[in-house]
Write an enzyme that holds these catalytic residues in place. Structure first.
Site, PDB file in Angstrom:
ATOM      1  N   THR A  16     -29.940   1.087   9.401  1.00 43.62           N
ATOM      2  CA  THR A  16     -29.581   0.738   7.656  1.00 43.62           C
ATOM      3  C   THR A  16     -29.406  -0.821   7.441  1.00 43.62           C
ATOM      4  OG1 THR A  16     -30.393   2.850   7.209  1.00 43.62           O
ATOM      5  CG2 THR A  16     -29.414   0.861   5.554  1.00 43.62           C
ATOM      6  N   LYS A  37     -38.071   1.522   3.865  1.00 43.13           N
ATOM      7  CA  LYS A  37     -37.825   2.917   4.737  1.00 43.13           C
ATOM      8  C   LYS A  37     -38.375   4.417   4.108  1.00 43.13           C
ATOM      9  CE  LYS A  37     -33.592   5.808   6.325  1.00 43.13           C
ATOM     10  NZ  LYS A  37     -33.689   5.246   7.385  1.00 43.13           N
ATOM     11  N   SER A  41     -34.501  11.544   4.839  1.00 42.69           N
ATOM     12  CA  SER A  41     -33.571  12.688   4.502  1.00 42.69           C
ATOM     13  C   SER A  41     -32.272  12.515   4.589  1.00 42.69           C
ATOM     14  CB  SER A  41     -34.230  13.845   6.079  1.00 42.69           C
ATOM     15  OG  SER A  41     -33.918  12.763   7.231  1.00 42.69           O
ATOM     16  N   GLY A 118     -37.335   3.513  10.873  1.00 36.23           N
ATOM     17  CA  GLY A 118     -36.881   3.723  10.694  1.00 36.23           C
ATOM     18  C   GLY A 118     -36.552   5.673  10.415  1.00 36.23           C
ATOM     19  N   VAL A 119     -36.677   6.668  10.540  1.00 38.24           N
ATOM     20  CA  VAL A 119     -35.326   7.642  10.767  1.00 38.24           C
ATOM     21  C   VAL A 119     -35.045   8.832  11.668  1.00 38.24           C
ATOM     22  CG1 VAL A 119     -37.555   9.154  10.081  1.00 38.24           C
ATOM     23  CG2 VAL A 119     -35.390   9.864   8.860  1.00 38.24           C
ATOM     24  N   GLY A 120     -33.749   8.547  11.696  1.00 37.72           N
ATOM     25  CA  GLY A 120     -32.880   9.656  13.286  1.00 37.72           C
ATOM     26  C   GLY A 120     -33.573   8.489  14.670  1.00 37.72           C
TER      27      GLY A 120
END
Length: 226
Positions: A16, A37, A41, A118-120
Site C-alpha cells: 500500500t 485494492k 482483509s 493484491g492482498v498478502g
C-alpha cells in the site's frame, strides 16, 4: 491505459505504501492515475480511514465513504486472515471470477495508469482453488513486486520471482522496502538477488524516507515502468 499489479513476498511488506506513493507522484506531475485494492482483509468500518483502502483513497484525493470504498475495494472482510479464511468467518467466499472481471472492467475504463494492489503475498489463497498468483495470471499485466530487507528476504523474494516466471508473468520492477531490522545494507541484498534472478529494475525505498528521498525513489520506479 497502462496497468500494473502490485504484489509482494508476504504480508505487511509495503504494497500500500508503494501503490499510494506511485499514485501521489503521478498526480503531482499532472498524470492520471487510479488504484484498486479489490480484496482486503482485516477491515473495519471504524478504522476505514487508516485502512489500506483508506490510504489509497487519500492518495487519489477522494473521501472515505461507503461509495468510494465499494468502488476500489468491493470485497472487504473483517478478520485479519487470508481472504479465503476471512471470508469463511463471515459465511462468504471470494468470487474469483468476479474479482478478475472487476479488474478487467477497470483496465478498460480508466485512463492513465492503473495500479491493482493484491492482498498478502503472491501465493495467498483467495478461495478454495485460486491464489493471488492465479489472479495476476488471469489479468496478464506486469507486476511490481515489493520485498523487504529483513533476514530471509532473499529466499522469499527469489521464490516469488520464480513462481511468477513459471507462469509467464512479467516483473516490471522489484521494490526493496527497507525493513526495520535489516541485517545488511540493501546493496548487499541486491547483489545476492541479481546473481540468481533476471530482474529488470530494482528500486530501494529507505525506511521513513524524507520527502526528497521518497520523490527520488518513486521517480526512479516510474522511470522503470515507462
Amino acid at each position: 491505459m497502462s496497468a500494473y499489479f502490485v504484489t509482494a513476498t508476504g504480508t505487511d511488506i509495503g504494497k500500500t505504501f508503494v501503490t499510494a506513493g506511485l499514485v501521489r507522484r503521478l498526480r503531482e506531475i499532472d498524470r492520471e492515475a487510479h488504484a484498486l485494492k479489490p480484496v482486503v482483509s482485516g477491515f473495519t468500518r471504524e478504522a476505514a480511514v487508516t485502512s489500506d483502502s483508506g490510504v489509497l483513497l487519500e492518495a487519489l484525493g477522494q473521501p472515505v465513504t461507503d461509495e468510494t470504498l465499494d468502488a476500489i475495494s468491493p470485497w472487504r472482510f473483517a478478520a485479519p486472515l487470508s481472504p479465503d479464511m476471512a471470508a469463511a468467518r463471515e459465511g462468504r467466499t471470494v468470487d474469483f471470477d468476479g474479482v478478475v472481471q472487476f479488474c478487467r472492467d477497470a483496465i478498460a475504463t480508466h485512463r492513465g495508469t492503473l495500479f491493482i494492489e493484491g492482498v498478502g503475498g503472491v501465493m495467498v489463497p483467495l478461495d478454495a482453488r485460486h491464489t493471488v498468483l492465479d489472479w495476476i495470471a488471469a489479468l496478464a499485466v506486469p507486476t511490481i513486486v515489493v520485498a523487504g530487507t529483513y533476514l530471509g528476504t532473499i529466499s522469499h523474494t527469489l521464490t516469488a520471482l520464480d513462481v511468477l516466471a513459471r507462469r509467464g508473468i512479467k516483473v516490471a520492477a522489484l521494490v526493496l522496502n527497507q525493513s526495520t531490522d535489516s541485517p545488511v545494507p540493501p546493496a548487499e541484498t541486491i547483489a545476492s538477488l541479481v546473481r540468481f534472478a533476471p530482474i529488470p529494475s530494482i528500486v530501494t525505498l529507505q525506511r521513513a524516507p524524507s520527502p526528497i528521498e521518497a520523490k527520488r525513489a518513486f521517480d526512479s520506479l516510474l522511470n522503470a515502468l515507462s
